[in-house]
Write a protein that holds these residues in place. Structure first.
Motif, short mmCIF file in Angstrom:
data_model
loop_
_atom_site.label_atom_id
_atom_site.label_comp_id
_atom_site.label_asym_id
_atom_site.label_seq_id
_atom_site.Cartn_x
_atom_site.Cartn_y
_atom_site.Cartn_z
N ILE A 1 1.08 -1.33 0.02
CA ILE A 1 0.13 0.09 -0.15
C ILE A 1 0.70 1.36 -0.03
CG2 ILE A 1 -1.66 1.40 1.38
CD1 ILE A 1 -2.88 -1.50 2.24
N HIS A 2 1.87 1.39 0.58
CA HIS A 2 2.87 2.43 0.74
C HIS A 2 3.42 2.72 -0.50
CE1 HIS A 2 6.26 4.94 2.00
NE2 HIS A 2 6.83 4.49 1.14
N ASN A 3 3.64 1.74 -1.43
CA ASN A 3 4.34 1.76 -2.71
C ASN A 3 3.46 2.24 -3.76
OD1 ASN A 3 6.78 0.71 -1.73
ND2 ASN A 3 6.37 -1.45 -2.51
N ALA A 4 2.09 1.91 -3.62
CA ALA A 4 1.11 2.55 -4.47
C ALA A 4 0.75 3.71 -4.16
CB ALA A 4 -0.26 1.62 -4.38
N MET A 5 0.97 4.00 -2.68
CA MET A 5 0.39 5.63 -2.25
C MET A 5 1.60 6.43 -2.88
SD MET A 5 -2.54 6.09 -1.12
CE MET A 5 -2.23 7.60 -0.58
N GLN A 6 2.61 6.09 -2.86
CA GLN A 6 3.73 6.79 -3.50
C GLN A 6 3.45 7.50 -4.86
OE1 GLN A 6 6.41 7.88 -1.47
NE2 GLN A 6 5.36 7.04 -0.14
N LYS A 7 2.90 6.57 -5.62
CA LYS A 7 2.63 6.86 -6.93
C LYS A 7 1.55 8.25 -7.01
CE LYS A 7 5.00 3.90 -9.28
NZ LYS A 7 6.11 4.20 -10.07
N VAL A 8 0.33 7.93 -6.04
CA VAL A 8 -0.51 8.87 -5.82
C VAL A 8 0.17 10.36 -5.54
CG1 VAL A 8 -2.57 9.56 -4.50
CG2 VAL A 8 -2.20 7.43 -5.53
N TYR A 9 1.02 10.04 -4.36
CA TYR A 9 1.63 11.44 -3.86
C TYR A 9 2.09 11.96 -4.97
CZ TYR A 9 0.84 9.78 0.88
OH TYR A 9 0.13 8.96 2.14
N GLY A 10 2.76 11.43 -5.90
CA GLY A 10 3.63 12.09 -6.99
C GLY A 10 2.87 12.70 -8.18
N MET A 11 1.44 12.52 -8.02
CA MET A 11 0.52 12.84 -9.12
C MET A 11 0.50 14.47 -9.23
SD MET A 11 -2.63 10.30 -8.91
CE MET A 11 -3.86 11.63 -9.50
N ALA A 12 0.74 14.95 -7.91
CA ALA A 12 0.48 16.66 -8.19
C ALA A 12 1.01 17.20 -6.97
CB ALA A 12 -0.95 16.92 -8.24
N ASN A 13 1.17 18.44 -6.96
CA ASN A 13 1.51 19.30 -6.05
C ASN A 13 0.44 19.48 -4.91
OD1 ASN A 13 4.27 19.43 -6.88
ND2 ASN A 13 3.73 21.22 -7.92
N TRP A 14 0.19 18.61 -4.14
CA TRP A 14 -0.89 18.58 -3.28
C TRP A 14 -0.81 19.64 -2.11
CZ3 TRP A 14 -4.31 15.73 -5.65
CH2 TRP A 14 -3.71 14.77 -6.27
N ASN A 15 -2.04 20.35 -1.77
CA ASN A 15 -1.92 21.41 -0.81
C ASN A 15 -2.04 20.46 0.67
OD1 ASN A 15 -4.54 20.97 -0.26
ND2 ASN A 15 -5.24 22.43 -1.81
#
Length: 842
Positions: A765-779
């Motif tokens: 799950i951590h690895n998959a979430m890293q892809k999500v964290y890298g999608m955009a510059n989240w606020n």
């Protein structure tokens, strides 16, 4: 029997009935009556409609359908019998509602009962008020509890007089019942309710629950008048009365004082706790038998109590028996143990530890002509006897047919040396099931000796017997539940049902039972959550083979549940978890692991840690960890690593020199108690053979991104039915490969079907979430929500095939659901779930 006629004692029919006020005065034969009646049966006389009659009498003409009274009776003098139900009993009909059917009673209502019926709220109006009321008490607002109450209320609305609710032990049947009573009384659907229990301890427990559970700041007992076990009759203001079945039997059927006998209309509802306990099975007599025997001798007293009152009876049980469904019908709602475990409301049990001894394997054998000692239970004396034949006893006979102290001593020695420690309350409590009261005394003695022999002597009250033979069993039960001691309790039948002690983490079986219901009730003593001691699973220690004997028939087989990790697990995977980006769940899990370890450390080790880390109090440090912010938590990592290096104390090992000797233990997996390698191989074989025939398996193997949470629960249940569960697969994998894994059931299925590599649940799950964290510059707000998504995924394993499904779960629904996620993430809400699903099982 037709409603529009009454049966006279001589068997003739009548079309008219005579009443004075609310009191029934007699049946008038068709076309004949006597105007001058004063409470006597009417004498035949020609009848004319024009004949005047006294105004305080009321004539009811059934054939015309012109009912001038609200309540109508018919009887022929025969007591109600089930097999003659159309020809016996006192039949009663509430003529105010033509759609309601008549039903049989054992006695006439008292005038006060009928007066109260007249002043009661219209049932149809009250039923509709219940349907419209979606406000459920906070103490019983879990989804399944609300659903259970709604289903019962729907059955009441449909006019059912017998209703059954089946809920697993530990899921809050009592709280659900109290919430139901509150709603029935609140909307005046009931004016008085009888809560029926089968033993005093359960009655006291229920009374306490009614006092403890509140609506706002008021307890249920303060809102509604409650009478407890010692009160024989309710007051006019009493809304809830608690009574035992035995006490009610005495008041109803063995009572010379008519003033103390409850009337048939005294209660509108009866709630029967532990309704599986039938006391005696009913028997219907044949026509021929009825001429010679008294039917009352063949009807269970339990059922007679339920049938006596003009009330709707609601039975509650975790384990419906045949006699239960005979009385109450099939459950209107069921909530199983398996479902409760999957929903994280109950704890699962680990693979059982089978304790084997030489005698349990080989049996006990006496040869013909041998002189043996016999224990005479009646005189409590020992006698000698020469055997006329050979006698052989298997382990199922131990402690019942044959007394074997050596067998019990070896088992107690093993438990004391390897499994139990009454001196450490954080390890939970233990309940041991003995065969007889004398056997319980023996086990208490042998356990005390065993702990002393193991170098771990215990206080005298740490191990106690609680059976019906002791002086104050209820007081001892209260101590077992609320105090440090007793920590280990030995019982026979007293604690097999209805007693709630969440701290129980160990069950020991030293007796066999033949009843599935009793066995499941025994297991139910340990299923409750207890976060105070971080209870994740409970342990079963089986010395008499009961687990294997009951495994084929029980409904309480082990279900999937992840076990928390130890400190070393987190330290070893520091880089994999990305410590620079701590998740809230990760911090909670690691803090819990720290807490568990320090509770097992002795004083010397605790002082060593405080000296090396310059921490003033290890306990305060552990309590603060979970509340630290991310930066402060990371600063404590060096102290966490230091704690990991400290090794815990290993228990001493003792070898018994008794005539019976320790053979070993066996950790069995699955339905056949297989060894680890065979268990994994059989799982792989099952998956390969069924991947194309079970749709959910095929989705997991080929399209895991399309999997829904409900489908995942279904596949877990399907695998559990075939003996496979996630926790056992993890444990067996570790035993077979000497590699620790927390891979989830999806990973195991894909490994079996496709040969995919097992990846730990949190890491994947951590690895998959890293892809999500890298999608955009989240606020900052969006990052906070991404953490919540990650934590929810860790908890539930899958979210859903698309964003609308994923964000419709209860957790996100409370936060505003898919609509709110679209506001927070704009067009990225759908893309987040897509990216997660694409990368979870790459």
């Amino acid at each position: 029997m037709a409603i529009a006629e009454w049966v006279l004692p001589n068997g003739q029919r009548a079309d008219y009935a005579l009443f004075k006020g609310l009191e029934f005065y007699g049946i008038v034969e068709a076309k004949k009556w006597d105007q001058d009646i004063a409470g006597q049966m009417a004498q035949p006389k020609e009848y004319s409609r024009e004949v005047p009659f006294r105004s305080d009498y009321l004539l009811v003409d059934n054939q015309m359908g012109d009912y001038k009274v609200p309540f109508i009776y018919t009887a022929n003098g025969r007591p109600y019998l089930k097999q003659y139900k159309e020809k016996s009993g006192i039949w009663f009909w509430d003529a105010r509602n033509p759609k309601e059917n008549a039903y049989a009673l054992e006695e006439f209502h008292h005038p006060e009962d009928l007066a109260l019926k007249l002043t009661a709220k219209n049932p149809d109006e009250a039923n509709q008020d219940l349907v419209n009321d979606n406000d459920f008490p906070k103490f019983a607002d879990r989804d399944y509890q609300v659903e259970a109450i709604k289903n019962i209320e729907e059955a009441i609305k449909d006019g059912k007089k017998r209703i059954l609710l089946a809920m697993a032990t530990g899921t809050g049947k009592t709280r659900t019942a109290i919430a139901l009573m509150y709603r029935l009384l609140k909307h005046k659907r009931a004016r008085r309710i009888l809560y029926l229990v089968d033993r005093n301890s359960l009655g006291k427990q229920t009374a306490d629950a009614i006092k403890d559970n509140k609506i706002g700041n008021l307890s249920i007992s303060s809102i509604y008048g409650v009478k407890e076990l010692q009160d024989k009759l309710p007051d006019a203001s009493t809304k809830i009365q608690i009574a035992t079945v035995q006490g009610m039997i005495k008041r109803l059927f063995y009572n010379d004082n008519e003033e103390e006998k409850p009337s048939v209309g005294q209660y509108d509802f009866i709630i029967v706790d532990e309704a599986h306990r039938g006391y005696a099975e009913d028997k219907e007599l044949s026509d021929k038998e009825y001429q010679f025997y008294d039917q009352n001798d063949y009807v269970s007293q339990y059922r007679r109590v339920v049938d006596y009152f003009d009330a709707t009876a609601i039975g509650m049980t975790a384990t419906p028996a045949l006699q239960t469904t005979d009385i109450f019908g099939q459950p209107v709602y069921s909530y199983s143990y398996q479902q409760a475990v999957l929903d994280n409301y109950l704890v699962d049990h680990d693979a059982p530890t089978i304790i084997k001894t030489k005698l349990s394997q080989e049996g006990i054998h006496f040869k013909k002509g041998a002189e043996i000692s016999l224990f005479d239970q009646a005189s409590e004396s020992i006698k000698s006897e020469k055997l006329p034949d050979n006698m052989n006893f298997e382990v199922k006979d131990f402690n019942k047919r044959v007394i074997t102290e050596n067998f019990n001593r070896v088992v107690c020695d093993y438990l004391a040396q390897n499994c139990l420690n009454p001196n450490d309350p954080e390890l939970g409590k233990t309940l041991i099931f003995a065969a007889t009261d004398a056997h319980a005394d023996m086990v208490v003695r042998l356990l005390r000796e065993a702990f002393k022999k193991a170098g771990n002597p215990v206080e005298d009250d740490a191990i106690e017997k609680i059976t019906g033979s002791i002086r104050h069993p209820n007081n001892e039960i209260k101590l077992f539940k609320n105090e440090k001691n007793p920590n280990i309790v030995v019982t026979v039948d007293l604690l097999t049902t209805g007693v709630d002690v969440p701290e129980i983490t160990n069950l020991v079986f030293l007796r066999r039972v033949q009843s599935r219901i009793l066995y499941e009730q025994m297991l139910g003593r340990a299923t409750r959550l207890c976060p105070e001691i971080h209870k994740a699973v409970f342990n079963i220690y089986d010395a008499v083979g009961i687990y294997d004997a009951m495994n084929k028939v029980t409904n309480m087989k082990p279900v999937v549940k992840n076990v928390k990790h130890d400190i070393h697990y987190f330290v070893k995977r520091k880089d994999e978890f990305g410590i620079s980006d701590i998740s809230e769940q990760y911090q909670i899990d690691l803090s819990a692991a720290v807490d568990r370890k320090i509770k097992c450390m002795n004083d010397a080790k605790r002082k060593d840690f405080e000296r090396l880390t310059e921490i003033s109090s290890i306990d305060q440090w552990a309590r603060d960890l979970v509340h630290l912010n991310r930066k402060a938590f990371l600063n404590e990592w060096k102290n966490i690593e230091q704690l990991d290096k400290l090794q815990g104390d290993k228990p001493k090992q003792y070898i018994s020199n008794a005539p019976d000797e320790y053979v070993g233990i066996e950790r069995g997996y699955g339905q056949g108690n297989s060894d680890p390698e065979d268990y994994i191989e059989s799982f792989n074989k099952f998956v390969k053979e069924h991947v194309n025939t079970i749709p959910a398996l095929q989705i997991v193997a080929t399209r895991p991104k399309d999997l829904t949470y409900d489908e995942l629960k279904k596949i877990k249940l399907e695998l559990e039915k075939n003996g496979f569960k996630e926790h056992d697969l993890q444990s067996a994998w570790k035993s077979a490969n000497q590699v620790q894994t927390t891979a989830d059931i999806i990973s195991f299925i894909r490994q079996a079907a496709l040969g995919s590599k097992l990846v730990d649940h949190d890491v994947r799950i951590h690895n998959a979430m890293q892809k999500v964290y890298g999608m955009a510059n989240w606020n900052m707000v969006q990052k906070s929500w991404l953490k919540k998504i990650e934590n929810q995924l860790i908890s539930s394993t899958v979210l859903g095939p698309n964003a609308e499904t994923a964000f419709s779960s209860n957790f996100f629904k409370r936060q505003g659901g898919y609509k709110q996620m679209r506001k927070i993430f704009s067009d990225n809400a759908d893309q987040i779930i897509y990216v997660l699903n694409e990368n979870l099982y790459v």
